[in-house]
Design a protein around this motif. Sequence first.
Motif, PDB file in Angstrom:
ATOM      1  N   HIS A 334      27.557  61.675  52.768  1.00 21.27           N
ATOM      2  CA  HIS A 334      28.626  60.708  52.960  1.00 21.27           C
ATOM      3  C   HIS A 334      28.185  59.402  52.312  1.00 21.27           C
ATOM      4  CE1 HIS A 334      30.394  63.280  56.161  1.00 21.27           C
ATOM      5  NE2 HIS A 334      29.130  63.575  56.393  1.00 21.27           N
ATOM      6  N   LEU A 335      29.091  58.770  51.608  1.00 20.83           N
ATOM      7  CA  LEU A 335      28.751  57.504  50.965  1.00 20.83           C
ATOM      8  C   LEU A 335      29.883  56.506  51.204  1.00 20.83           C
ATOM      9  CD1 LEU A 335      26.750  56.011  49.014  1.00 20.83           C
ATOM     10  CD2 LEU A 335      28.226  56.785  47.153  1.00 20.83           C
ATOM     11  N   LEU A 336      29.492  55.335  51.665  1.00 18.35           N
ATOM     12  CA  LEU A 336      30.461  54.254  51.855  1.00 18.35           C
ATOM     13  C   LEU A 336      30.121  53.150  50.861  1.00 18.35           C
ATOM     14  CD1 LEU A 336      30.254  54.119  55.727  1.00 18.35           C
ATOM     15  CD2 LEU A 336      32.332  54.650  54.446  1.00 18.35           C
ATOM     16  N   THR A 337      31.143  52.568  50.255  1.00 19.63           N
ATOM     17  CA  THR A 337      30.868  51.427  49.381  1.00 19.63           C
ATOM     18  C   THR A 337      31.872  50.325  49.676  1.00 19.63           C
ATOM     19  OG1 THR A 337      32.362  51.792  47.504  1.00 19.63           O
ATOM     20  CG2 THR A 337      30.317  53.074  47.532  1.00 19.63           C
ATOM     21  N   SER A 338      31.485  49.126  49.328  1.00 14.03           N
ATOM     22  CA  SER A 338      32.414  48.010  49.434  1.00 14.03           C
ATOM     23  C   SER A 338      32.110  46.988  48.358  1.00 14.03           C
ATOM     24  CB  SER A 338      32.308  47.350  50.811  1.00 14.03           C
ATOM     25  OG  SER A 338      33.193  46.252  50.874  1.00 14.03           O
ATOM     26  N   ARG A 339      33.162  46.489  47.758  1.00 15.10           N
ATOM     27  CA  ARG A 339      33.016  45.404  46.786  1.00 15.10           C
ATOM     28  C   ARG A 339      33.790  44.200  47.309  1.00 15.10           C
ATOM     29  NH1 ARG A 339      32.545  44.724  41.010  1.00 15.10           N
ATOM     30  NH2 ARG A 339      32.733  46.941  40.555  1.00 15.10           N
ATOM     31  N   VAL A 340      33.165  43.053  47.253  1.00 17.28           N
ATOM     32  CA  VAL A 340      33.844  41.816  47.631  1.00 17.28           C
ATOM     33  C   VAL A 340      33.686  40.840  46.468  1.00 17.28           C
ATOM     34  CG1 VAL A 340      33.956  39.902  49.270  1.00 17.28           C
ATOM     35  CG2 VAL A 340      33.360  42.192  50.077  1.00 17.28           C
ATOM     36  N   THR A 341      34.798  40.283  46.021  1.00 15.97           N
ATOM     37  CA  THR A 341      34.756  39.329  44.913  1.00 15.97           C
ATOM     38  C   THR A 341      35.482  38.055  45.321  1.00 15.97           C
ATOM     39  OG1 THR A 341      34.882  41.196  43.388  1.00 15.97           O
ATOM     40  CG2 THR A 341      35.244  39.014  42.456  1.00 15.97           C
ATOM     41  N   LYS A 342      34.806  36.962  45.183  1.00 16.80           N
ATOM     42  CA  LYS A 342      35.412  35.670  45.521  1.00 16.80           C
ATOM     43  C   LYS A 342      35.364  34.771  44.293  1.00 16.80           C
ATOM     44  CE  LYS A 342      36.679  32.019  48.038  1.00 16.80           C
ATOM     45  NZ  LYS A 342      38.085  31.858  48.436  1.00 16.80           N
ATOM     46  N   LEU A 343      36.507  34.210  43.943  1.00 18.83           N
ATOM     47  CA  LEU A 343      36.562  33.273  42.820  1.00 18.83           C
ATOM     48  C   LEU A 343      36.647  31.862  43.373  1.00 18.83           C
ATOM     49  CD1 LEU A 343      39.192  35.151  40.629  1.00 18.83           C
ATOM     50  CD2 LEU A 343      36.728  35.154  40.332  1.00 18.83           C
ATOM     51  N   LEU A 344      35.854  30.974  42.786  1.00 10.38           N
ATOM     52  CA  LEU A 344      35.818  29.594  43.242  1.00 10.38           C
ATOM     53  C   LEU A 344      36.019  28.647  42.065  1.00 10.38           C
ATOM     54  CD1 LEU A 344      32.586  29.806  45.403  1.00 10.38           C
ATOM     55  CD2 LEU A 344      34.868  29.454  46.318  1.00 10.38           C
ATOM     56  N   TYR A 345      36.317  27.399  42.386  1.00 11.17           N
ATOM     57  CA  TYR A 345      36.443  26.351  41.377  1.00 11.17           C
ATOM     58  C   TYR A 345      37.309  26.790  40.191  1.00 11.17           C
ATOM     59  CZ  TYR A 345      32.669  24.518  44.180  1.00 11.17           C
ATOM     60  OH  TYR A 345      31.934  24.088  45.239  1.00 11.17           O
ATOM     61  N   GLU A 347      38.443  29.647  39.332  1.00 17.45           N
ATOM     62  CA  GLU A 347      37.969  30.887  38.713  1.00 17.45           C
ATOM     63  C   GLU A 347      36.795  30.681  37.771  1.00 17.45           C
ATOM     64  OE1 GLU A 347      41.138  33.271  37.159  1.00 17.45           O
ATOM     65  OE2 GLU A 347      42.417  32.932  38.892  1.00 17.45           O
ATOM     66  N   LEU A 348      36.112  29.557  37.878  1.00 18.68           N
ATOM     67  CA  LEU A 348      34.950  29.340  37.015  1.00 18.68           C
ATOM     68  C   LEU A 348      33.706  29.963  37.628  1.00 18.68           C
ATOM     69  CD1 LEU A 348      35.558  25.648  35.956  1.00 18.68           C
ATOM     70  CD2 LEU A 348      36.065  27.719  34.684  1.00 18.68           C
ATOM     71  N   VAL A 349      33.701  30.092  38.939  1.00 15.85           N
ATOM     72  CA  VAL A 349      32.560  30.693  39.631  1.00 15.85           C
ATOM     73  C   VAL A 349      33.009  32.003  40.268  1.00 15.85           C
ATOM     74  CG1 VAL A 349      30.919  30.424  41.523  1.00 15.85           C
ATOM     75  CG2 VAL A 349      31.465  28.466  40.059  1.00 15.85           C
ATOM     76  N   THR A 350      32.238  33.045  40.036  1.00 19.42           N
ATOM     77  CA  THR A 350      32.538  34.341  40.628  1.00 19.42           C
ATOM     78  C   THR A 350      31.375  34.766  41.505  1.00 19.42           C
ATOM     79  OG1 THR A 350      33.754  34.937  38.635  1.00 19.42           O
ATOM     80  CG2 THR A 350      33.185  36.739  40.131  1.00 19.42           C
ATOM     81  N   LEU A 351      31.660  34.969  42.783  1.00 21.92           N
ATOM     82  CA  LEU A 351      30.661  35.527  43.694  1.00 21.92           C
ATOM     83  C   LEU A 351      31.014  36.993  43.868  1.00 21.92           C
ATOM     84  CD1 LEU A 351      30.654  32.904  46.611  1.00 21.92           C
ATOM     85  CD2 LEU A 351      29.306  32.880  44.528  1.00 21.92           C
ATOM     86  N   SER A 352      30.024  37.837  43.706  1.00 20.91           N
ATOM     87  CA  SER A 352      30.329  39.255  43.785  1.00 20.91           C
ATOM     88  C   SER A 352      29.249  40.005  44.559  1.00 20.91           C
ATOM     89  CB  SER A 352      30.448  39.811  42.362  1.00 20.91           C
ATOM     90  OG  SER A 352      30.562  41.204  42.402  1.00 20.91           O
ATOM     91  N   GLY A 353      29.685  40.891  45.402  1.00 22.43           N
ATOM     92  CA  GLY A 353      28.758  41.748  46.129  1.00 22.43           C
ATOM     93  C   GLY A 353      29.270  43.171  46.114  1.00 22.43           C
ATOM     94  N   PHE A 354      28.358  44.106  45.938  1.00 25.42           N
ATOM     95  CA  PHE A 354      28.740  45.515  45.979  1.00 25.42           C
ATOM     96  C   PHE A 354      27.671  46.244  46.765  1.00 25.42           C
ATOM     97  CE2 PHE A 354      29.799  49.759  44.972  1.00 25.42           C
ATOM     98  CZ  PHE A 354      31.077  49.783  44.435  1.00 25.42           C
ATOM     99  N   ILE A 366      22.332  47.521  46.984  1.00 26.15           N
ATOM    100  CA  ILE A 366      23.131  46.300  47.091  1.00 26.15           C
ATOM    101  C   ILE A 366      23.043  45.526  45.781  1.00 26.15           C
ATOM    102  CG2 ILE A 366      23.410  44.112  48.336  1.00 26.15           C
ATOM    103  CD1 ILE A 366      21.800  45.641  50.645  1.00 26.15           C
ATOM    104  N   ARG A 367      24.194  45.168  45.269  1.00 24.26           N
ATOM    105  CA  ARG A 367      24.263  44.364  44.041  1.00 24.26           C
ATOM    106  C   ARG A 367      24.907  43.027  44.374  1.00 24.26           C
ATOM    107  NH1 ARG A 367      24.483  46.955  39.222  1.00 24.26           N
ATOM    108  NH2 ARG A 367      26.169  45.673  38.431  1.00 24.26           N
ATOM    109  N   LEU A 368      24.236  41.958  44.037  1.00 27.11           N
ATOM    110  CA  LEU A 368      24.777  40.626  44.310  1.00 27.11           C
ATOM    111  C   LEU A 368      24.728  39.804  43.035  1.00 27.11           C
ATOM    112  CD1 LEU A 368      22.772  39.943  47.587  1.00 27.11           C
ATOM    113  CD2 LEU A 368      25.204  40.507  47.463  1.00 27.11           C
ATOM    114  N   SER A 369      25.741  38.982  42.824  1.00 32.53           N
ATOM    115  CA  SER A 369      25.666  38.097  41.658  1.00 32.53           C
ATOM    116  C   SER A 369      26.538  36.860  41.837  1.00 32.53           C
ATOM    117  CB  SER A 369      26.064  38.831  40.379  1.00 32.53           C
ATOM    118  OG  SER A 369      27.448  39.073  40.360  1.00 32.53           O
ATOM    119  N   VAL A 370      26.111  35.805  41.190  1.00 34.68           N
ATOM    120  CA  VAL A 370      26.885  34.572  41.091  1.00 34.68           C
ATOM    121  C   VAL A 370      26.975  34.247  39.608  1.00 34.68           C
ATOM    122  CG1 VAL A 370      27.038  32.135  41.715  1.00 34.68           C
ATOM    123  CG2 VAL A 370      25.862  33.730  43.234  1.00 34.68           C
TER     124      VAL A 370
END
Lengths: 415, 268
Positions: A334-345, A347-354, A366-370
Motif C-alpha cells: 500500500h502506498l499513500l502520497t500527498s503533494r502540497v503546493t503553495k504559491l506566495l508573493y 506566484e514568485l515563490v513556490t513552496l512544495s512538499g511531496f 519526502i521531497r521538499l523545495s522552495v
Amino acid sequence: MKKLLLIISLIAMAAMSASAETYLDGFVQGLYGARLDENNPTATEHTASETRLQMRLQHFGDNAEFFSRTDFWYDAADSSEYDFELREAFLKFRLGSNFDFKIGRQILTWGTGDLIFINDVFAKDYRSFFVGRDDQYLKAPQTALRIEYYNSVGAFSVIWTPRFEANRIPTGRKLSYFSPMAGDIVGDGYYFMAREPEAKIENGELATRFSRRIGNFNAAGYFYHGFYKNPVGFDPDAGVFGMPIYPKLNIYGASVRGSIAGGILWLEGGYFDSRDDRDNNNDNIPNSSISTLVGFERQIANNLTANIQYQFEQSEKDDGVEYTDDMNDARTRHLLTSRVTKLLYNELVTLSGFVFYSPDDEDAYIRLSVAYKYTDELNMAIGGNIFTGTDEYTQFGSYQRNDNIYLKFTYGFSN
Amino acid sequence: MKTTIKLLLAILLVPILINTAVHAQEDAADLMKKSHLAFYYAGDDGLAEVNMKIVDKRGKERVKEFTMLRLDQVEGGKQMYYTYFRKPSDVSRLTFMVHKTPDGSDARWIYVPSVDLIKPISADDKNSSFVGSDFSYEDVSGRHWSEDNHTITGDSTINGRAVTVVESTPIDEGYKGFAKRISYIDKENLLPLLERYFDNKGNEVRQFTADKIEDVNGITTLVTRTMSDLKKNRHTTIDFVNIEYNIGLTEDIFTERYLKTPPREFIK
C-alpha cells in the motif's frame, strides 16, 4: 571527437537561430547537493555538483517541425568531466488531417498518476529525481516513433521504441542502494550493472493507448509489450555470479480522469503480465501482479493546492505454495502520497512538499523545495530529499542513506 | 389634513418609484450585457499576441509573452481559450487551455512540453491570479453580467469621452472578488474605460483602466489595459498586438491534440 561534436552542434544552433522560423533558448544551471548521512557508502562526497547548459532549438518548415533539447554539463561531483546528452531531437509532422507523427529522441508521458506510474512505461531517471534536478529530468528520453490517430471516436496512439530504454536507477556512485546479493546498503565498489535485452527487432518496446473524452472525464485504455523497466529479474547463469535482468512484460491497463467535486479525480489500474514467469514458479522472475491507483486534487485555499493518492499493488501467489497471512502481506503493498503546493508573493515563490509513505513497507520518501523567481531569467531553489525505512530492502528504505539537501540556480534565456 | 395628503402622495408615488427603479435596473443590466459582449465576445473568434508587463511596488518589471486564441461557442455564453507561452524562457512552449462555462465551473488544462505532460487543473477559484499578474482568470475572460446586480448611477466623462456610470454588487454573498464595482462604460463603443473595485469596508482595492482603444477590422478593440492593485501598489499592463478576428477557429483546436502541437496556422 566528443569535443568536436559539441562545437559543431553549438555552431549549428547559433547559425540556425539567425533565420526567422528558428527559435533558440535554454538555460544555464548550477546544482549543488550535499548528503546528510555520514555513513553513506557512495563513491562521491556530494550528491550533485554540476553546471549544466540546456539548449533548445526549434525549427519550423512548411509542414513539419524540428525540435531539439541538448544538455551539456560538467560533473564536478563524480567524473570531473564534461558530458552531453541529446535529451530530445525529433521531427513532428501531420499526415492528412488525422495522423500526427513524432519521430526521434523524445520525452514521453501518459497516464494519470502524480509521480506514480502504472501505464506510463517510459523511461524514468531516478538518479536525477533523487538529487534535486528539475522535474523534467525524472523522464529519460527514448528514441521512438510515435504515431497518433485522431477521429471523432477518440485518439489512438502507438509508440514504438526499437531499442529498450531502461530506467536510470541509483548505481552506487552518487546514490547508494540495497543489494540483495551483499545483503546490505552498498555504494562505492558495487557499481550496479544489469543486462539489458539484446538489440533485436523483437526486443523493442510497443506502447499503445486509446483515449477519449466522456463528459467531464477522459478515459483511456493501454497496452504495453516490452520489459520491466527496472532490473527486477535475475539470471543466475549470467557471468560468474549471475546478473540482474529486465524480464519480459506485458501491461493491460485503463485510466479515468476528470473534474468532480471542485477538484480532479483520477483512477488507474494495470495488470502486469510477467511473460517469463506466467506459471509463477520461477523465483528469479517476479510473478504477474496488479497495480491500482486513486487520486484526488483540489485547491484548498488561495494559491494552495493539495492532492492525495493511494496505490495498491499485489502480486500473484507462487505456484503450489500454501500462503500464510504474513506471506499474503508480503505480496501486497500500500502506498499513500500527498503533494502540497503553495504559491506566495504573486506566484514568485513556490513552496512544495511531496510525501510517499507505505504503511506496510514502513518506508517513506519526502521531497521538499522552495523556489524563488528572482527575475524572469533567474530562478533560485533550495530543497531536500529524505528517505526513511524500517528495513533496508524496501523501495525507499533501500535509499535511506541518501538524504540530501541541494541548492540550485537557473538562468533562462531566449532569442 | 397635511399628513393625509402626504400619505396619499406617498401611496401614489411608491409604485412609480419602484417602477422606475426596476426599469433602471433592467437598463443597467442590459447595458452591462452589451458592454460584456463588446468587450469579451468581439467577433466569433479572435487571436492576439499578448505582451504582459507586471510592475511591482519597487518598479521591478516582469514580462510575459503569449499568444491567445478565443472561440465563442455561444454569444454571451460558453467560450474556449487557448494560450501558447513564449516568454519567460522557463515557460516557453507551454500551452494552456480553458473551456469556460459562465454559469458553471471552467475546465482548465496545461501541457508541459519538457515532460510531455497534460494535466487538468482543479479550477475552483476564478479570482486566483492569471500567471502571477494582477489580472484574475475572471478578469481575463470576463465576469458574466448576470452574476451581479447593476444600477446606473449617472453620467460622467473619462478622458473626454461620455460614459455611463454603473454600480454593480455581486448576487452571490459568498463571492470574494469584490463587494462593489463601479464601471464607467463608454456611451459610444460600450467598452469599460474604467472599473473601480471596492472591498466590503468600502475601500477601493483594484482599478482597471482602458489605456488604448483601436479599430481592428471594424471592431472597436481595447488593445491596452491595466489592472492596478491599489493595496499592494503594483500593476499589470496587457498589450494586445497583431489582433485578428473571425479567423475560422474550430472547436477541435481546443483539444488535447492541439494542446500538444500548437496550430501553426494561427500560432506563428
